[in-house]
Design a protein around this motif. Structure first.
Motif, PDB file in Angstrom:
ATOM      1  N   ASP A  53       1.594  10.157 -16.445  1.00  9.29           N
ATOM      2  CA  ASP A  53       1.249   9.532 -15.179  1.00  9.29           C
ATOM      3  C   ASP A  53       1.106   8.040 -15.431  1.00  9.29           C
ATOM      4  O   ASP A  53       0.775   7.616 -16.540  1.00  9.29           O
ATOM      5  CB  ASP A  53      -0.089  10.078 -14.640  1.00  9.29           C
ATOM      6  N   TYR A  54       1.332   7.249 -14.390  1.00  8.92           N
ATOM      7  CA  TYR A  54       1.189   5.801 -14.544  1.00  8.92           C
ATOM      8  C   TYR A  54      -0.237   5.489 -14.973  1.00  8.92           C
ATOM      9  O   TYR A  54      -1.193   6.039 -14.447  1.00  8.92           O
ATOM     10  CB  TYR A  54       1.516   5.087 -13.231  1.00  8.92           C
ATOM     11  N   THR A  55      -0.361   4.640 -15.946  1.00  7.14           N
ATOM     12  CA  THR A  55      -1.665   4.214 -16.431  1.00  7.14           C
ATOM     13  C   THR A  55      -1.648   2.691 -16.465  1.00  7.14           C
ATOM     14  O   THR A  55      -0.585   2.088 -16.368  1.00  7.14           O
ATOM     15  CB  THR A  55      -1.947   4.804 -17.829  1.00  7.14           C
ATOM     16  N   SER A  56      -2.791   2.088 -16.610  1.00  6.21           N
ATOM     17  CA  SER A  56      -2.806   0.625 -16.618  1.00  6.21           C
ATOM     18  C   SER A  56      -2.062   0.118 -17.845  1.00  6.21           C
ATOM     19  O   SER A  56      -2.172   0.667 -18.936  1.00  6.21           O
ATOM     20  CB  SER A  56      -4.234   0.093 -16.580  1.00  6.21           C
ATOM     21  N   ILE A  73       0.918   0.084 -23.594  1.00  7.80           N
ATOM     22  CA  ILE A  73      -0.113   1.098 -23.355  1.00  7.80           C
ATOM     23  C   ILE A  73      -0.568   1.623 -24.708  1.00  7.80           C
ATOM     24  O   ILE A  73       0.132   1.480 -25.712  1.00  7.80           O
ATOM     25  CB  ILE A  73       0.387   2.268 -22.469  1.00  7.80           C
TER      26      ILE A  73
END
Length: 167
Positions: free
Chosen positions: A34-37, A52
């Motif tokens: 999932d998209y994460t910062s 990341i």
């Protein structure tokens, strides 16, 4: 899922960028997150969104839309990061590819794949392995090892702490 009935089956992970469907050989895909910062890194190319932390490893994240001359990827509920392994001059590099959404794992027979189109000399198409067709939809099959030049990745690797350039 049923086991493939022969070595002629090729599995691909399909994903969307804008309204286009792209595919990567499943053997190049480690996982989908999932998209994460993403932590921005100064002085990297525009398509480099940052890095990341993937279980203690620093992984560069690239915006596939920017790399292909599209508008920057905007975060939605479907935005994801596809963790891929690319081979660069004999070294394996782990990279996160930002995509609008992941579609499915798809089996394409060799007869369902046509060679990449030859489009003059201005457009680079060597990173397109072929054009798959499913129903009436074209699927652009990428050769992820050729999407990024060694110079691009060396510049990324040289500017990101913890990401080493190939020897």
């Amino acid at each position: 899922m049923a086991e493939a009935g022969g070595s002629d089956n090729h599995q691909y992970l399909t994903f969307k960028l804008d309204e286009e469907i792209f595919a990567l050989g499943i053997d190049k895909v480690r996982e989908v997150l999932d998209y994460t910062s993403v932590t921005k890194v100064p002085q990297t190319p525009d398509f480099m969104r940052g890095v990341i932390n993937l279980r203690g490893s620093v992984v560069p994240v690239v915006d596939m839309r920017l790399k292909f001359g599209m508008a920057k990827t905007e975060k939605t509920v479907n935005t994801c990061i596809i963790i891929v392994e690319i081979n660069l001059e004999g070294e394996t590099t782990v990279l996160g590819a930002l995509a609008d959404s992941v579609q499915e794992v798809l089996d394409l027979e060799p007869q369902q794949i046509e060679p990449a189109p030859k489009i003059g000399t201005k457009l680079r198409t060597e990173f397109i392995r072929g054009m798959g067709k499913r129903d009436e939809q074209f699927i652009i099959i990428l050769d992820i090892d050729k999407v990024f030049s060694s110079e691009e990745l060396a510049s990324v690797q040289g500017t990101i702490p913890g990401v080493s350039a190939p020897a």
